[in-house]
Design a protein around this motif. Sequence first.
Motif, PDB file in Angstrom:
ATOM      1  N   THR A 282      25.341 -32.348  26.437  1.00 33.33           N
ATOM      2  CA  THR A 282      26.384 -33.311  26.081  1.00 33.33           C
ATOM      3  C   THR A 282      26.995 -32.963  24.732  1.00 33.33           C
ATOM      4  O   THR A 282      28.226 -32.945  24.570  1.00 33.33           O
ATOM      5  CB  THR A 282      25.802 -34.733  26.040  1.00 33.33           C
ATOM      6  N   GLY A 283      26.154 -32.672  23.758  1.00 33.92           N
ATOM      7  CA  GLY A 283      26.638 -32.321  22.428  1.00 33.92           C
ATOM      8  C   GLY A 283      27.444 -31.045  22.420  1.00 33.92           C
ATOM      9  O   GLY A 283      28.440 -30.924  21.690  1.00 33.92           O
ATOM     10  N   PHE A 284      27.047 -30.071  23.236  1.00 28.91           N
ATOM     11  CA  PHE A 284      27.795 -28.819  23.299  1.00 28.91           C
ATOM     12  C   PHE A 284      29.210 -29.051  23.819  1.00 28.91           C
ATOM     13  O   PHE A 284      30.190 -28.579  23.227  1.00 28.91           O
ATOM     14  CB  PHE A 284      27.074 -27.807  24.191  1.00 28.91           C
ATOM     15  N   VAL A 285      29.333 -29.789  24.909  1.00 27.54           N
ATOM     16  CA  VAL A 285      30.657 -30.059  25.476  1.00 27.54           C
ATOM     17  C   VAL A 285      31.511 -30.827  24.473  1.00 27.54           C
ATOM     18  O   VAL A 285      32.680 -30.502  24.252  1.00 27.54           O
ATOM     19  CB  VAL A 285      30.525 -30.837  26.796  1.00 27.54           C
ATOM     20  N   ARG A 286      30.938 -31.824  23.852  1.00 27.02           N
ATOM     21  CA  ARG A 286      31.699 -32.650  22.908  1.00 27.02           C
ATOM     22  C   ARG A 286      32.181 -31.876  21.687  1.00 27.02           C
ATOM     23  O   ARG A 286      33.308 -32.047  21.228  1.00 27.02           O
ATOM     24  CB  ARG A 286      30.816 -33.808  22.423  1.00 27.02           C
TER      25      ARG A 286
ATOM     26  N   SER B 154      36.470 -28.074  22.405  1.00 24.83           N
ATOM     27  CA  SER B 154      37.778 -28.064  21.728  1.00 24.83           C
ATOM     28  C   SER B 154      38.063 -26.705  21.103  1.00 24.83           C
ATOM     29  O   SER B 154      39.197 -26.221  21.117  1.00 24.83           O
ATOM     30  CB  SER B 154      37.821 -29.150  20.652  1.00 24.83           C
ATOM     31  N   GLU B 155      37.016 -26.089  20.560  1.00 23.41           N
ATOM     32  CA  GLU B 155      37.153 -24.745  19.987  1.00 23.41           C
ATOM     33  C   GLU B 155      37.425 -23.717  21.086  1.00 23.41           C
ATOM     34  O   GLU B 155      38.286 -22.838  20.935  1.00 23.41           O
ATOM     35  CB  GLU B 155      35.874 -24.380  19.243  1.00 23.41           C
ATOM     36  N   LEU B 156      36.725 -23.822  22.196  1.00 21.37           N
ATOM     37  CA  LEU B 156      36.894 -22.874  23.295  1.00 21.37           C
ATOM     38  C   LEU B 156      38.281 -22.949  23.912  1.00 21.37           C
ATOM     39  O   LEU B 156      38.841 -21.932  24.331  1.00 21.37           O
ATOM     40  CB  LEU B 156      35.855 -23.140  24.382  1.00 21.37           C
ATOM     41  N   PHE B 157      38.829 -24.159  23.993  1.00 17.60           N
ATOM     42  CA  PHE B 157      40.083 -24.372  24.719  1.00 17.60           C
ATOM     43  C   PHE B 157      41.227 -24.811  23.809  1.00 17.60           C
ATOM     44  O   PHE B 157      42.173 -25.451  24.260  1.00 17.60           O
ATOM     45  CB  PHE B 157      39.866 -25.403  25.821  1.00 17.60           C
TER      46      PHE B 157
ATOM     47  N   ASP C 226      35.484 -29.175  37.497  1.00 15.50           N
ATOM     48  CA  ASP C 226      34.545 -29.964  38.300  1.00 15.50           C
ATOM     49  C   ASP C 226      34.435 -31.406  37.822  1.00 15.50           C
ATOM     50  O   ASP C 226      34.122 -32.304  38.614  1.00 15.50           O
ATOM     51  CB  ASP C 226      33.154 -29.322  38.268  1.00 15.50           C
ATOM     52  N   PHE C 227      34.680 -31.636  36.539  1.00 15.76           N
ATOM     53  CA  PHE C 227      34.542 -32.977  35.980  1.00 15.76           C
ATOM     54  C   PHE C 227      35.879 -33.537  35.495  1.00 15.76           C
ATOM     55  O   PHE C 227      35.934 -34.262  34.509  1.00 15.76           O
ATOM     56  CB  PHE C 227      33.509 -32.973  34.850  1.00 15.76           C
ATOM     57  N   ARG C 228      36.913 -33.225  36.221  1.00 14.66           N
ATOM     58  CA  ARG C 228      38.226 -33.796  35.921  1.00 14.66           C
ATOM     59  C   ARG C 228      38.304 -35.171  36.593  1.00 14.66           C
ATOM     60  O   ARG C 228      38.733 -35.311  37.722  1.00 14.66           O
ATOM     61  CB  ARG C 228      39.345 -32.890  36.416  1.00 14.66           C
ATOM     62  N   THR C 229      37.843 -36.177  35.871  1.00 12.32           N
ATOM     63  CA  THR C 229      37.705 -37.519  36.426  1.00 12.32           C
ATOM     64  C   THR C 229      37.911 -38.563  35.335  1.00 12.32           C
ATOM     65  O   THR C 229      37.726 -38.278  34.149  1.00 12.32           O
ATOM     66  CB  THR C 229      36.307 -37.700  37.052  1.00 12.32           C
TER      67      THR C 229
ATOM     68  N   ASP D  26      42.706 -32.043  29.471  1.00 11.10           N
ATOM     69  CA  ASP D  26      41.551 -32.290  30.344  1.00 11.10           C
ATOM     70  C   ASP D  26      40.260 -32.303  29.542  1.00 11.10           C
ATOM     71  O   ASP D  26      39.342 -33.095  29.819  1.00 11.10           O
ATOM     72  CB  ASP D  26      41.470 -31.219  31.429  1.00 11.10           C
ATOM     73  N   VAL D  27      40.186 -31.431  28.546  1.00 11.07           N
ATOM     74  CA  VAL D  27      38.998 -31.377  27.690  1.00 11.07           C
ATOM     75  C   VAL D  27      38.875 -32.670  26.879  1.00 11.07           C
ATOM     76  O   VAL D  27      37.778 -33.216  26.724  1.00 11.07           O
ATOM     77  CB  VAL D  27      39.052 -30.150  26.763  1.00 11.07           C
ATOM     78  N   LYS D  28      39.971 -33.176  26.377  1.00 10.12           N
ATOM     79  CA  LYS D  28      39.948 -34.429  25.623  1.00 10.12           C
ATOM     80  C   LYS D  28      39.443 -35.579  26.495  1.00 10.12           C
ATOM     81  O   LYS D  28      38.646 -36.411  26.046  1.00 10.12           O
ATOM     82  CB  LYS D  28      41.348 -34.746  25.097  1.00 10.12           C
ATOM     83  N   LEU D  29      39.887 -35.618  27.753  1.00 10.42           N
ATOM     84  CA  LEU D  29      39.432 -36.663  28.670  1.00 10.42           C
ATOM     85  C   LEU D  29      37.953 -36.509  28.965  1.00 10.42           C
ATOM     86  O   LEU D  29      37.203 -37.495  28.994  1.00 10.42           O
ATOM     87  CB  LEU D  29      40.243 -36.592  29.970  1.00 10.42           C
ATOM     88  N   LEU D  30      37.518 -35.269  29.185  1.00  6.26           N
ATOM     89  CA  LEU D  30      36.110 -34.994  29.466  1.00  6.26           C
ATOM     90  C   LEU D  30      35.227 -35.447  28.312  1.00  6.26           C
ATOM     91  O   LEU D  30      34.200 -36.110  28.518  1.00  6.26           O
ATOM     92  CB  LEU D  30      35.934 -33.497  29.729  1.00  6.26           C
ATOM     93  N   LYS D  31      35.600 -35.097  27.111  1.00  3.61           N
ATOM     94  CA  LYS D  31      34.811 -35.465  25.941  1.00  3.61           C
ATOM     95  C   LYS D  31      34.733 -36.988  25.773  1.00  3.61           C
ATOM     96  O   LYS D  31      33.704 -37.523  25.356  1.00  3.61           O
ATOM     97  CB  LYS D  31      35.409 -34.832  24.692  1.00  3.61           C
TER      98      LYS D  31
END
Length: 239
Positions: free
Chosen positions: A80-84, A88-91, A65-68, A99-104
């Motif tokens: 915000t802190g959880f995603v950051r 990386s651990e989850l994925f 949803d947030f691939r931007t 995509d996770v690196k870009l999101l963070k």
Amino acid sequence: MNVQLFIPCFVDQLFPETAFNMVKVLEKLGCNVQYNTDQTCCGQPAFNAGYQDECRAVATKFVKDFRTYDYIVAPSGSCTGFVRNYYSELFDNSAVHNDVKLLKKNLYEFTEFLTEVLHVTDIGATLNGVGTYHDACGALRECKIKEGPRKLLAGVKGLELREMNDCEVCCGFGGTFAVKFEPISIGMGEQKVVNAVESGADFLISTDLSCLMHLDGYIRKHGNNIRIMHIADVLASGW
């Protein structure tokens, strides 16, 4: 500047006016604000409860949803802190790793975005009274946010900011912690409210409505003469 909104579950369901006030502030500062209506939870509740597979399923949707390349702004240091710090651990070593690196990289807590990206501290807000600021664990410990909110509050006309004792101590909410360890949670919340009241504050302000919701439950039950306010609501006041 294009900004994508990430509105956490409890803000969407319980405090939607804070989300609207965040939009009000961002648009005043010239941002083109967009909202993806497909968004849901970031997965933090499941992760904290030990359900990593279930969390990963929810988080996978969040990443999609947030691939931007736009900035993503949220009124929550906790989410915000959880995603950051945990995506990386989850994925790790997965197909969506980049995509996770870009999101963070693009995701910011609201006050952090104002002070560190837009470099703004005076929104032109007015709120008459005394305020005290609670350092929410997610913002302080996960996102290293400390001075930014205080600079923003210092720019609010009519607001006197007073530090309460133990402003950095946890309020006791902690998501499911408040359910699993209710007596401890209530005791921590009580001490936070006592400290806020003793500061002489009219307003108890924070970046995180999860903390404020917990504290407001104690305030309402005991009739304390203090009002909770998310910082977005403060910054949208008086104009």
